[in-house]
Design a protein around this motif. Structure first.
Motif, mmCIF file in Angstrom:
data_model
loop_
_atom_site.group_PDB
_atom_site.id
_atom_site.type_symbol
_atom_site.label_atom_id
_atom_site.label_comp_id
_atom_site.label_asym_id
_atom_site.label_seq_id
_atom_site.Cartn_x
_atom_site.Cartn_y
_atom_site.Cartn_z
ATOM 1 N N TYR A 66 0.807 -1.211 0.000
ATOM 2 C CA TYR A 66 0.000 0.000 0.000
ATOM 3 C C TYR A 66 0.844 1.268 0.000
ATOM 4 O O TYR A 66 0.338 2.349 0.271
ATOM 5 N N LEU A 67 2.128 1.148 -0.324
ATOM 6 C CA LEU A 67 3.021 2.312 -0.327
ATOM 7 C C LEU A 67 2.549 3.317 -1.374
ATOM 8 O O LEU A 67 2.450 2.984 -2.552
ATOM 9 N N PRO A 68 2.261 4.550 -0.993
ATOM 10 C CA PRO A 68 1.782 5.534 -1.973
ATOM 11 C C PRO A 68 2.913 6.038 -2.867
ATOM 12 O O PRO A 68 4.081 5.951 -2.511
ATOM 13 N N ARG A 69 2.518 6.546 -4.044
ATOM 14 C CA ARG A 69 3.516 7.070 -4.974
ATOM 15 C C ARG A 69 4.010 8.449 -4.558
ATOM 16 O O ARG A 69 5.205 8.722 -4.607
ATOM 17 N N ALA A 70 3.082 9.336 -4.195
ATOM 18 C CA ALA A 70 3.430 10.733 -3.912
ATOM 19 C C ALA A 70 4.311 10.819 -2.673
ATOM 20 O O ALA A 70 4.017 10.209 -1.635
ATOM 21 N N TRP B 165 4.827 13.306 -0.639
ATOM 22 C CA TRP B 165 4.215 13.942 0.527
ATOM 23 C C TRP B 165 3.345 12.925 1.277
ATOM 24 O O TRP B 165 3.286 12.918 2.506
ATOM 25 N N LEU B 166 2.675 12.064 0.524
ATOM 26 C CA LEU B 166 1.829 11.051 1.144
ATOM 27 C C LEU B 166 2.674 9.937 1.773
ATOM 28 O O LEU B 166 2.302 9.359 2.787
ATOM 29 N N ILE C 39 3.486 11.191 5.234
ATOM 30 C CA ILE C 39 2.351 11.007 6.154
ATOM 31 C C ILE C 39 2.198 9.530 6.491
ATOM 32 O O ILE C 39 1.956 9.155 7.644
ATOM 33 N N ASN C 40 2.358 8.678 5.468
ATOM 34 C CA ASN C 40 2.228 7.231 5.664
ATOM 35 C C ASN C 40 3.242 6.716 6.681
ATOM 36 O O ASN C 40 2.912 5.894 7.542
ATOM 37 N N VAL D 93 2.116 7.768 10.155
ATOM 38 C CA VAL D 93 0.933 7.014 10.595
ATOM 39 C C VAL D 93 1.316 5.583 10.983
ATOM 40 O O VAL D 93 0.916 5.097 12.041
ATOM 41 N N TRP D 94 2.095 4.915 10.132
ATOM 42 C CA TRP D 94 2.517 3.535 10.448
ATOM 43 C C TRP D 94 3.405 3.492 11.697
ATOM 44 O O TRP D 94 3.304 2.554 12.492
#
Lengths: 155, 32
Positions: A81-85, A87-88, A91-92, A95-96
């Protein structure tokens, strides 16, 4: 008992979230997370910063139920579920790191994790460092998994 | 903390993690 419970719940969550066709890319996230955890805890426990109680099965000072539970399966899910962006991704990571800290706090509250010269702030900092390293390490694997997932989605 | 409370709170944490991952998946789909 808490180690076994965390193992079962971790794997249950894994089966709800995992996409098995992507496992050949994302399993490396789990293996690297488990490796980070076992080395980190081995060093910290040797320094008497914290101790593990009732591990059931020991592996280098850690409970095997923990190493092959939460870090392994959550590492796979983190990669999947690793985001591309960027900046996200930041945040990820935060959160983790919070998720792992909450899990640690729950284990500490049951008495199976004993702090000697440790505190949650140190844990959160270490989590940030490890998850940042993992984001860098598995970023390309996560991108390949996303491309594969898009192909599967078109079928 | 009792094992029952630990299990309940762990399940709650698992639900939050599940929702976070689903949110990330939704965002990736929406952002193309």
């Amino acid at each position: 008992m808490p180690w076994a419970v965390s193992f079962i719940l971790g794997w249950l969550l894994f089966f709800f979230l995992v996409r098995l066709p992507l496992l050949r890319y994302t399993i490396w996230g789990g293996l690297s997370a488990a490796l980070f955890q076992i080395i980190n805890d081995w060093l910290m426990i040797r320094q008497d910063l914290y101790q593990i109680e009732t591990p059931l099965v020991l592996i280098l000072h850690s409970s095997a139920f923990f190493t092959f539970g939460i870090p392994l399966v959550m590492g796979i899910i983190f990669t999947q579920y690793l985001p591309r962006a960027k900046w996200l991704q930041g945040i990820n990571i935060a959160v983790w790191a919070g998720f792992f800290l909450i899990m640690e706090t729950l284990l500490h509250s049951t008495g199976v994790l004993v702090y000697r010269h440790w505190n949650p702030a140190l844990s959160y900092f270490i989590n940030i460092l490890v998850l940042s390293s993992m984001t860098w390490l598995v970023g390309e694997l996560a991108a390949q998994a996303r491309r594969q997932n898009k192909e599967f989605s078109r079928l | 903390m009792s094992i029952t409370t630990f299990t309940e709170l762990s399940l709650l944490l698992a639900l939050v993690i599940y929702l976070w991952c689903r949110l990330l998946a939704w965002w990736e789909r929406e952002s193309g």
